[in-house]
Design a protein around this motif. Structure first.
Motif, mmCIF file in Angstrom:
data_model
loop_
_atom_site.group_PDB
_atom_site.id
_atom_site.type_symbol
_atom_site.label_atom_id
_atom_site.label_comp_id
_atom_site.label_asym_id
_atom_site.label_seq_id
_atom_site.Cartn_x
_atom_site.Cartn_y
_atom_site.Cartn_z
ATOM 1 N N LYS A 18 0.845 -1.184 0.000
ATOM 2 C CA LYS A 18 0.000 0.000 0.000
ATOM 3 C C LYS A 18 0.886 1.242 0.000
ATOM 4 N N LEU A 19 0.535 2.194 -0.839
ATOM 5 C CA LEU A 19 1.303 3.435 -0.894
ATOM 6 C C LEU A 19 0.997 4.294 0.324
ATOM 7 N N ASP A 20 2.021 4.929 0.864
ATOM 8 C CA ASP A 20 1.879 5.877 1.967
ATOM 9 C C ASP A 20 1.450 7.214 1.365
ATOM 10 N N PRO A 21 0.241 7.716 1.684
ATOM 11 C CA PRO A 21 -0.235 8.969 1.080
ATOM 12 C C PRO A 21 0.700 10.158 1.327
ATOM 13 N N GLU A 22 1.435 10.140 2.421
ATOM 14 C CA GLU A 22 2.363 11.237 2.726
ATOM 15 C C GLU A 22 3.607 11.166 1.840
ATOM 16 N N ASN A 23 3.876 10.012 1.263
ATOM 17 C CA ASN A 23 5.034 9.837 0.385
ATOM 18 C C ASN A 23 4.613 9.396 -1.014
ATOM 19 N N THR A 24 3.480 9.941 -1.454
ATOM 20 C CA THR A 24 2.958 9.685 -2.794
ATOM 21 C C THR A 24 2.568 11.023 -3.408
ATOM 22 N N ILE A 25 2.954 11.231 -4.653
ATOM 23 C CA ILE A 25 2.581 12.447 -5.378
ATOM 24 C C ILE A 25 1.640 12.078 -6.511
ATOM 25 N N ASN A 26 0.584 12.884 -6.665
ATOM 26 C CA ASN A 26 -0.293 12.805 -7.826
ATOM 27 C C ASN A 26 0.129 13.932 -8.757
ATOM 28 N N LEU A 27 0.623 13.560 -9.924
ATOM 29 C CA LEU A 27 1.084 14.508 -10.931
ATOM 30 C C LEU A 27 0.075 14.474 -12.072
ATOM 31 N N ASP A 28 -0.732 15.520 -12.172
ATOM 32 C CA ASP A 28 -1.762 15.569 -13.208
ATOM 33 C C ASP A 28 -1.217 16.245 -14.454
ATOM 34 N N LEU A 29 -1.293 15.514 -15.574
ATOM 35 C CA LEU A 29 -0.889 16.007 -16.891
ATOM 36 C C LEU A 29 -2.130 16.136 -17.756
ATOM 37 N N LYS A 30 -2.007 16.717 -18.931
ATOM 38 C CA LYS A 30 -3.166 16.919 -19.803
ATOM 39 C C LYS A 30 -3.856 15.606 -20.163
ATOM 40 N N ASP A 31 -3.096 14.521 -20.226
ATOM 41 C CA ASP A 31 -3.663 13.237 -20.633
ATOM 42 C C ASP A 31 -4.091 12.348 -19.474
ATOM 43 N N GLY A 32 -3.712 12.692 -18.228
ATOM 44 C CA GLY A 32 -4.114 11.863 -17.100
ATOM 45 C C GLY A 32 -3.169 11.984 -15.921
ATOM 46 N N ARG A 33 -3.447 11.199 -14.897
ATOM 47 C CA ARG A 33 -2.698 11.255 -13.636
ATOM 48 C C ARG A 33 -1.547 10.263 -13.600
ATOM 49 N N VAL A 34 -0.408 10.770 -13.141
ATOM 50 C CA VAL A 34 0.787 9.967 -12.905
ATOM 51 C C VAL A 34 0.948 9.867 -11.384
#
Length: 172
Positions: A18-34
């Protein structure tokens, strides 16, 4: 005769981890989320700087100013020229034995190893020749197909930008 092409897969998060939300980045680009897993175990000072700047909204709207097909996509310069950075001090190198595989995130810097600030790159392909020379601070766990769609060029004619970058723990 049919040609067969093999593509290196992006790092994939194990279903049981499980990813730790405090150590996870959501990078939103024009085509979708990384989705990016941060690596404070490898580069605690760099991760702290990225998180601070992310929480300040520093990266929102910044262009990918250098995108080399088969190599990497670079961003994090508010001037869009590759010469700028944040107002914060540069960070001392935190080199590790981590491999620069496809989907690895590293800090950009000048020839001075201790000059990383806000610019970073996402590997589009394997880049083992960078191992031990640049700081690894994260890895893409999903959305690498969106990274592959970033406009190429040095600089791109019509550069893509970061729509929004946020720490998963802060997501609304």
């Amino acid at each position: 005769m049919a040609a067969v092409f093999l593509f290196a897969a992006a790092p994939v998060q194990a279903a049981s981890e499980k990813l730790d939300p405090e150590n996870t980045i959501n990078l939103d680009l024009k085509d979708g989320r990384v989705v990016i897993k941060l690596r404070p175990d490898l580069a605690p000072k760099h991760v702290a700087q990225i998180k601070k700047l992310t929480r300040e909204g520093f990266y929102d709207g910044i262009v990918f100013h250098r995108v080399i097909d088969g190599f990497m996509a670079q961003t994090g310069d508010p001037t869009g020229t590759g010469m700028g950075g944040s107002k914060d001090p540069d960070i001392k190198a935190e080199f590790s034995k981590a491999h620069f595989a496809r989907g690895t995130l590293g800090m950009a810097r000048s020839q001075n190893p201790d000059s990383a600030n806000s610019q970073f790159f996402i590997m589009l392909a394997d880049g083992g020749f960078l191992d031990g020379q640049y700081t690894v601070w994260g890895e893409v766990v999903s959305g690498m197909d969106f990274v592959d769609k970033i406009a190429k060029g040095e600089p791109p004619a019509n550069p893509d930008k970061i729509v929004k970058m946020q720490i998963a723990a802060d997501a609304k």
